[in-house]
Design a protein around this motif. Structure first.
Motif, PDB file in Angstrom:
ATOM      1  N   LEU A 229       0.748  -1.217   0.052  1.00 55.88           N
ATOM      2  CA  LEU A 229      -0.166   0.029  -0.001  1.00 55.88           C
ATOM      3  C   LEU A 229       0.842   1.316   0.049  1.00 55.88           C
ATOM      4  O   LEU A 229       0.729   2.158  -0.553  1.00 55.88           O
ATOM      5  CB  LEU A 229      -0.791   0.056   1.234  1.00 55.88           C
ATOM      6  N   LEU A 230       2.005   1.132   0.478  1.00 58.53           N
ATOM      7  CA  LEU A 230       2.745   2.464   0.731  1.00 58.53           C
ATOM      8  C   LEU A 230       3.457   2.403  -0.582  1.00 58.53           C
ATOM      9  O   LEU A 230       3.651   3.672  -1.180  1.00 58.53           O
ATOM     10  CB  LEU A 230       4.327   2.002   1.593  1.00 58.53           C
ATOM     11  N   ALA A 231       3.629   1.357  -1.305  1.00 57.77           N
ATOM     12  CA  ALA A 231       4.386   1.608  -2.687  1.00 57.77           C
ATOM     13  C   ALA A 231       3.334   2.463  -3.749  1.00 57.77           C
ATOM     14  O   ALA A 231       3.552   3.492  -4.259  1.00 57.77           O
ATOM     15  CB  ALA A 231       4.695   0.430  -3.260  1.00 57.77           C
ATOM     16  N   HIS A 232       2.007   2.132  -3.422  1.00 60.39           N
ATOM     17  CA  HIS A 232       1.066   2.716  -4.303  1.00 60.39           C
ATOM     18  C   HIS A 232       0.920   4.183  -3.944  1.00 60.39           C
ATOM     19  O   HIS A 232       0.645   5.037  -4.743  1.00 60.39           O
ATOM     20  CB  HIS A 232      -0.247   2.004  -4.062  1.00 60.39           C
ATOM     21  N   GLN A 233       0.782   4.446  -2.724  1.00 59.11           N
ATOM     22  CA  GLN A 233       0.798   5.890  -2.333  1.00 59.11           C
ATOM     23  C   GLN A 233       2.082   6.428  -2.779  1.00 59.11           C
ATOM     24  O   GLN A 233       1.938   7.557  -3.430  1.00 59.11           O
ATOM     25  CB  GLN A 233       0.755   5.963  -0.765  1.00 59.11           C
ATOM     26  N   LEU A 234       3.049   5.958  -2.535  1.00 56.67           N
ATOM     27  CA  LEU A 234       4.311   6.549  -3.072  1.00 56.67           C
ATOM     28  C   LEU A 234       4.402   6.997  -4.521  1.00 56.67           C
ATOM     29  O   LEU A 234       4.504   7.996  -5.211  1.00 56.67           O
ATOM     30  CB  LEU A 234       5.710   6.214  -2.610  1.00 56.67           C
ATOM     31  N   SER A 235       3.852   6.010  -5.329  1.00 56.66           N
ATOM     32  CA  SER A 235       3.723   6.139  -6.744  1.00 56.66           C
ATOM     33  C   SER A 235       2.773   7.264  -7.110  1.00 56.66           C
ATOM     34  O   SER A 235       3.074   8.134  -7.889  1.00 56.66           O
ATOM     35  CB  SER A 235       2.960   4.805  -7.315  1.00 56.66           C
ATOM     36  N   MET A 236       1.868   7.588  -6.247  1.00 56.08           N
ATOM     37  CA  MET A 236       0.826   8.587  -6.450  1.00 56.08           C
ATOM     38  C   MET A 236       1.387  10.065  -6.298  1.00 56.08           C
ATOM     39  O   MET A 236       1.289  10.946  -6.822  1.00 56.08           O
ATOM     40  CB  MET A 236      -0.641   8.492  -5.735  1.00 56.08           C
ATOM     41  N   HIS A 237       2.185   9.915  -5.147  1.00 59.39           N
ATOM     42  CA  HIS A 237       3.052  10.947  -4.663  1.00 59.39           C
ATOM     43  C   HIS A 237       3.786  11.664  -5.856  1.00 59.39           C
ATOM     44  O   HIS A 237       4.126  12.827  -5.937  1.00 59.39           O
ATOM     45  CB  HIS A 237       3.916  10.456  -3.541  1.00 59.39           C
ATOM     46  N   ARG A 238       4.738  10.574  -6.356  1.00 64.34           N
ATOM     47  CA  ARG A 238       5.817  10.990  -7.168  1.00 64.34           C
ATOM     48  C   ARG A 238       5.116  11.430  -8.460  1.00 64.34           C
ATOM     49  O   ARG A 238       5.637  12.380  -9.126  1.00 64.34           O
ATOM     50  CB  ARG A 238       6.409   9.508  -7.890  1.00 64.34           C
ATOM     51  N   LEU A 239       3.828  10.964  -8.945  1.00 66.21           N
ATOM     52  CA  LEU A 239       2.992  11.477 -10.031  1.00 66.21           C
ATOM     53  C   LEU A 239       2.717  12.792  -9.745  1.00 66.21           C
ATOM     54  O   LEU A 239       2.789  13.936 -10.578  1.00 66.21           O
ATOM     55  CB  LEU A 239       2.039  10.610 -10.246  1.00 66.21           C
ATOM     56  N   ARG A 240       2.294  13.026  -8.452  1.00 64.06           N
ATOM     57  CA  ARG A 240       1.667  14.388  -8.269  1.00 64.06           C
ATOM     58  C   ARG A 240       2.830  15.478  -8.416  1.00 64.06           C
ATOM     59  O   ARG A 240       2.602  16.515  -8.794  1.00 64.06           O
ATOM     60  CB  ARG A 240       1.006  14.639  -6.853  1.00 64.06           C
ATOM     61  N   SER A 241       4.036  14.853  -7.722  1.00 66.79           N
ATOM     62  CA  SER A 241       5.086  16.026  -7.714  1.00 66.79           C
ATOM     63  C   SER A 241       5.750  16.060  -9.061  1.00 66.79           C
ATOM     64  O   SER A 241       6.179  17.301  -9.487  1.00 66.79           O
ATOM     65  CB  SER A 241       6.400  15.586  -6.899  1.00 66.79           C
ATOM     66  N   LYS A 242       5.569  15.136 -10.012  1.00 65.99           N
ATOM     67  CA  LYS A 242       5.996  15.604 -11.560  1.00 65.99           C
ATOM     68  C   LYS A 242       5.107  16.352 -12.141  1.00 65.99           C
ATOM     69  O   LYS A 242       5.638  17.240 -12.664  1.00 65.99           O
ATOM     70  CB  LYS A 242       5.801  14.162 -12.266  1.00 65.99           C
ATOM     71  N   VAL A 243       4.022  16.250 -11.955  1.00 67.54           N
ATOM     72  CA  VAL A 243       2.699  17.474 -12.581  1.00 67.54           C
ATOM     73  C   VAL A 243       3.223  18.888 -11.977  1.00 67.54           C
ATOM     74  O   VAL A 243       3.232  19.614 -12.715  1.00 67.54           O
ATOM     75  CB  VAL A 243       1.447  17.034 -12.268  1.00 67.54           C
ATOM     76  N   GLN A 244       3.347  18.752 -10.778  1.00 65.41           N
ATOM     77  CA  GLN A 244       3.710  19.973  -9.992  1.00 65.41           C
ATOM     78  C   GLN A 244       5.008  20.670 -10.013  1.00 65.41           C
ATOM     79  O   GLN A 244       5.261  21.775  -9.862  1.00 65.41           O
ATOM     80  CB  GLN A 244       3.204  20.048  -8.362  1.00 65.41           C
ATOM     81  N   GLN A 245       5.794  19.914 -10.725  1.00 69.37           N
ATOM     82  CA  GLN A 245       7.156  20.497 -11.035  1.00 69.37           C
ATOM     83  C   GLN A 245       7.256  21.735 -11.693  1.00 69.37           C
ATOM     84  O   GLN A 245       7.935  22.619 -11.838  1.00 69.37           O
ATOM     85  CB  GLN A 245       8.139  19.458 -11.741  1.00 69.37           C
ATOM     86  N   ASP A 246       6.316  21.680 -12.873  1.00 67.47           N
ATOM     87  CA  ASP A 246       6.427  22.758 -13.827  1.00 67.47           C
ATOM     88  C   ASP A 246       5.779  23.990 -13.531  1.00 67.47           C
ATOM     89  O   ASP A 246       5.749  25.057 -13.958  1.00 67.47           O
ATOM     90  CB  ASP A 246       5.211  22.518 -15.197  1.00 67.47           C
ATOM     91  N   GLY A 247       5.102  23.862 -12.157  1.00 65.72           N
ATOM     92  CA  GLY A 247       4.270  25.240 -11.998  1.00 65.72           C
ATOM     93  C   GLY A 247       3.144  25.729 -12.836  1.00 65.72           C
ATOM     94  O   GLY A 247       2.961  24.794 -13.842  1.00 65.72           O
ATOM     95  N   ALA A 248       2.270  26.478 -12.544  1.00 62.57           N
ATOM     96  CA  ALA A 248       1.170  26.743 -13.224  1.00 62.57           C
ATOM     97  C   ALA A 248       0.970  28.296 -13.264  1.00 62.57           C
ATOM     98  O   ALA A 248       1.421  28.821 -12.294  1.00 62.57           O
ATOM     99  CB  ALA A 248      -0.360  25.904 -12.621  1.00 62.57           C
ATOM    100  N   PRO A 249      -0.080  28.842 -14.142  1.00 65.34           N
ATOM    101  CA  PRO A 249      -0.375  30.159 -14.020  1.00 65.34           C
ATOM    102  C   PRO A 249      -1.138  30.402 -12.618  1.00 65.34           C
ATOM    103  O   PRO A 249      -1.813  29.818 -12.219  1.00 65.34           O
ATOM    104  CB  PRO A 249      -1.367  30.336 -15.094  1.00 65.34           C
ATOM    105  N   VAL A 250      -0.963  31.540 -12.097  1.00 68.65           N
ATOM    106  CA  VAL A 250      -1.418  31.860 -10.817  1.00 68.65           C
ATOM    107  C   VAL A 250      -2.733  32.859 -11.228  1.00 68.65           C
ATOM    108  O   VAL A 250      -2.674  33.827 -11.946  1.00 68.65           O
ATOM    109  CB  VAL A 250      -0.530  33.081  -9.868  1.00 68.65           C
ATOM    110  N   ILE A 251      -3.803  32.481 -11.301  1.00 66.65           N
ATOM    111  CA  ILE A 251      -5.196  33.114 -11.485  1.00 66.65           C
ATOM    112  C   ILE A 251      -5.850  33.521 -10.432  1.00 66.65           C
ATOM    113  O   ILE A 251      -6.378  33.086  -9.770  1.00 66.65           O
ATOM    114  CB  ILE A 251      -6.151  31.866 -12.070  1.00 66.65           C
ATOM    115  N   GLN A 252      -5.660  34.858 -10.171  1.00 66.78           N
ATOM    116  CA  GLN A 252      -6.306  35.424  -8.977  1.00 66.78           C
ATOM    117  C   GLN A 252      -7.685  35.848  -9.186  1.00 66.78           C
ATOM    118  O   GLN A 252      -8.327  36.048 -10.208  1.00 66.78           O
ATOM    119  CB  GLN A 252      -5.626  36.997  -8.825  1.00 66.78           C
TER     120      GLN A 252
END
Length: 692
Positions: A229-252
């Motif tokens: 279960l830890l491996a699955h959680q970490l795989s999702m963590h890794r996926l999320r951090s990959k997506v968030q590496q790029d940053g995104a437009p700040v929409i106020q």
């Protein structure tokens, strides 16, 4: 691959067996060690033959009295075996001459099988057996015998012999299986090391409580469950951090376009819609891509939440893409969004697989030059030729229809100076908490837990199809009193052609029986314009009864429709039945849903229909669906990661998930070096496949 892990180091493993083992996803010694038994048999005691009962699994030992080939309907080898308490027959339908020769009169045989009543009294069919040599009165195994998931060409015996060798390598530390969990966790949870756990599970001693192993509550099993279960959680963590590496437009938040939309509506958003919208707006103002899942039961108003989120991005000058899994649902969104946004000066664009020729080229041009600000479509929006001018927000409806990570390919479309678009994922299929915590661990979750006022409860009844005439008569009566009704045809075959055929036949039959009613037909093979025309005629009450396939499952909103008949409901999952039923009860009139089932009903069928009668709470229904069908089916088979759970079971081990989430965060922050090896050990190829 590391030579010390190659399967050919085991005696008897050549190219052919290596290929067969690959079918079980076993490509190395360590993968063989993680191929765990799914049950155990106690073969530690020899039973006297005279004491055996029907359907009793047992080890017996005796002398061969006779061995004959019988030529009945099927040729079989019948071996008579006797000890001092009685006689039993061993029957083999698949055998060769060498096997027959082994059973010499007087030979001593020990075998294991399940005693069943046969033509010659109690018989063991195809037992596992061993011919004992003179004086070889070896004792039975003092351990439980493991039973492994197998495949054609690899017997249990062969697997056990391979495993014996692999365990020798493990004992000698020749297989590099590192303990990846911090030692203090093992102490805190009272868990064995990885090596101890594997040795125990492949060869448990007979004094272990069998029921503990069968319910996966033994510490050796808990150790592996926790790690998986830890491996699955970490795989999702890794996926999320990959997506968030790029940053995104700040929409106020400015909110004026949002306010204009709210002012133009004939109703006010509910408190839950307002709360979820606020959560989304807070995410959009951050420099990281939003990854948010919005769950809302049927009819809770997710579309409005999506529109209010879109206002934020549109007002800041970005484009918004809204993607739905089917054309009928995408069209419904297009109609709603155009009605809301065109008066506010926002141009909506449309793109589906069926958009062809000039219309397609025009759509692509409008999307690329930014004229189309809000773009709605099916997965056609994924295609390479689709280029956005400034994509700031992606909204995906019914995410589970698309496969876990397919949505990431839309992220490429938004590459604005190395930034990713924000993502909002919506589903009307409430996801049980345990599933949401594992399958969607890379997403933040919001729940719209309040229905708009004025909705009427739906009375659900189950009726056997031998009362079909009575149901038709009731439908006729309701329609004559001004109500409108759906008649939904489901078919077990996946074939759309057969489903449409069934709907056409049912429509023809109802038109003949109810000539005074205006009856329409809608199914997946109609052209988009035909479907839209029929749906709008039904909405305008120019039709009384609409015969349909399950295409109307999502997105169709006709407040005056207050009666639904679903044929063969036992063939659908609970979530889909709940979705279909949600097409009625949208107005203030009391609504009814009739589940017209075929007899006899299976146990599962009875359970499902009972749940539908008992409840209208999508989350309760989803939990029950999970219990009846299991996670793979509930989420749709494309949820690749969850199909690969080897020892954990989300239903059984769900209570571990809150702790597992905290542990995954701890490992991620404090022991980053174990993250990749853990994911690789448990997901390996599956994770690489999932990251498409």
């Amino acid at each position: 691959m590391d030579a010390q892990l190659d399967l050919t180091r085991l005696k008897g493993v050549g190219p052919k067996l290596k290929e067969q083992l690959q079918r079980l996803n076993i490509q190395s010694l360590s993968e063989l060690l993680f191929h765990l038994p799914f049950r155990y048999e106690d073969r530690s005691r020899i039973q006297p033959i005279g004491s055996l009962n029907h359907q009793q699994p047992a080890v017996v030992q005796g002398e061969v009295r006779a061995a004959d080939v019988l030529m009945g309907k099927r040729r079989s080898l019948l071996v008579k075996l006797a000890d001092h308490t009685g006689t039993i027959s061993l029957r083999f339908y698949h055998f060769n001459a060498a096997q027959k020769k082994q059973f010499q009169r007087g030979a001593l045989v020990r075998c294991y099988g399940e005693a069943r009543r046969g033509a010659s009294g109690l018989e063991l069919y195809h037992p596992e057996y061993q011919i004992l040599q003179d004086g070889q009165e070896e004792l039975p195994d003092a351990r439980l015998t493991p039973v492994y998931p197998a495949t054609e060409g690899i017997s249990q015996q062969r697997l056990r012999l391979l495993m014996e060798q692999a365990l020798e390598f493990l004992r000698a530390d020749s297989v590099p299986l590192t303990d990846l969990l911090p030692p203090e966790w093992l102490a805190q949870w009272r868990l064995p090391t990885l090596k101890q756990a594997l040795l125990f599970l492949h060869q448990p001693p007979t004094d272990v409580r069998l029921e503990q192993l069968m319910t996966a509550s033994h510490p050796a099993q808990r150790r592996l469950i926790l790690e998986e279960l830890l491996a699955h959680q970490l795989s999702m963590h890794r996926l999320r951090s990959k997506v968030q590496q790029d940053g995104a437009p700040v929409i106020q938040p400015d909110g004026s376009l949002r306010q204009q939309l709210i002012d133009s509506l004939p109703f006010s958003p509910t408190g839950a819609q307002q709360r979820v919208t606020d959560e989304i707006i807070a995410d959009l103002a951050k420099p990281l891509p939003m990854l948010r899942l919005v769950q809302g039961d049927v009819g809770s108003g997710k579309t409005l939440v999506a529109a209010l989120a879109a206002c934020q991005a549109l007002q800041a000058g970005y484009q918004v893409a809204l993607m739905a899994p089917t054309e009928i649902l995408a069209e419904q969104h297009f109609i709603n969004m155009s009605r809301w946004f065109e008066p506010l000066g926002v141009k909506t664009g449309w793109l589906a697989g069926k958009t062809r020729g000039k219309a397609r080229n025009q759509s692509l041009a409008d999307i690329a030059n930014g004229d189309a600000r809000l773009v709605i479509g099916t997965h056609a929006l994924f295609q390479d030729e689709v280029q956005f001018s400034q994509l700031g927000l992606v909204i995906i409806d019914e995410q589970h229809r698309f496969g876990v990570h397919q949505r990431l390919s839309l992220k490429e479309k938004g590459n604005l100076d190395g930034q990713s678009p924000h993502q909002l994922i919506m589903t009307a299929t409430p996801i049980p908490r345990t599933l949401a915590m594992s399958a969607y661990a890379d997403l933040d979750t919001s729940i719209i837990d309040e229905l708009p006022p004025g909705r009427s409860p739906i009375q659900t009844v189950t009726v056997s199809d031998n009362r079909r005439e009575e149901v038709i008569y009731r439908v006729a009566g309701a329609c004559q009193n001004g109500a409108q009704a759906y008649w939904v045809c489901t078919l077990i075959e996946e074939s759309e052609a057969l489903q449409c055929q069934a709907a056409e036949n049912t429509a023809a039959e109802l038109i003949e029986q109810l000539p005074h009613l205006r009856i329409g037909l809608v199914h997946g093979r109609l052209k988009a314009q035909e479907k839209a025309a029929i749906m709008s005629a039904f909405k305008a009450h120019e039709l009384d009864l609409l015969v349909a396939t399950t295409v109307i499952e999502v997105g169709v909103d006709v407040p005056n429709a207050s009666l639904m008949v679903i044929e063969n409901p036992e063939r659908l999952g609970l979530a889909q039945l709940h979705q279909l039923r949600g097409r009625v009860g949208r107005g203030s009139v009391a609504s009814h849903c009739v589940l017209l089932y075929k007899t006899p009903l299976s146990m599962t069928g009875k359970q499902r229909l009972q749940v539908m009668r008992d409840s209208q709470d999508g989350f309760y229904i989803a939990e029950q669906d999970l219990m009846i069908r299991g996670p793979g089916e509930v989420l749709g088979t494309r949820q690749t990661g969850l199909q690969t759970l080897r020892v954990a079971d989300l239903q059984r081990d769900g209570e571990l998930l809150p702790a597992v989430r905290e542990m995954a965060t701890h490992l991620w922050d404090n022991h980053p070096h174990v993250v990749a090896p853990l994911i690789d050990r448990w997901l390996g190829e599956a994770e690489r496949f999932a990251a498409v």
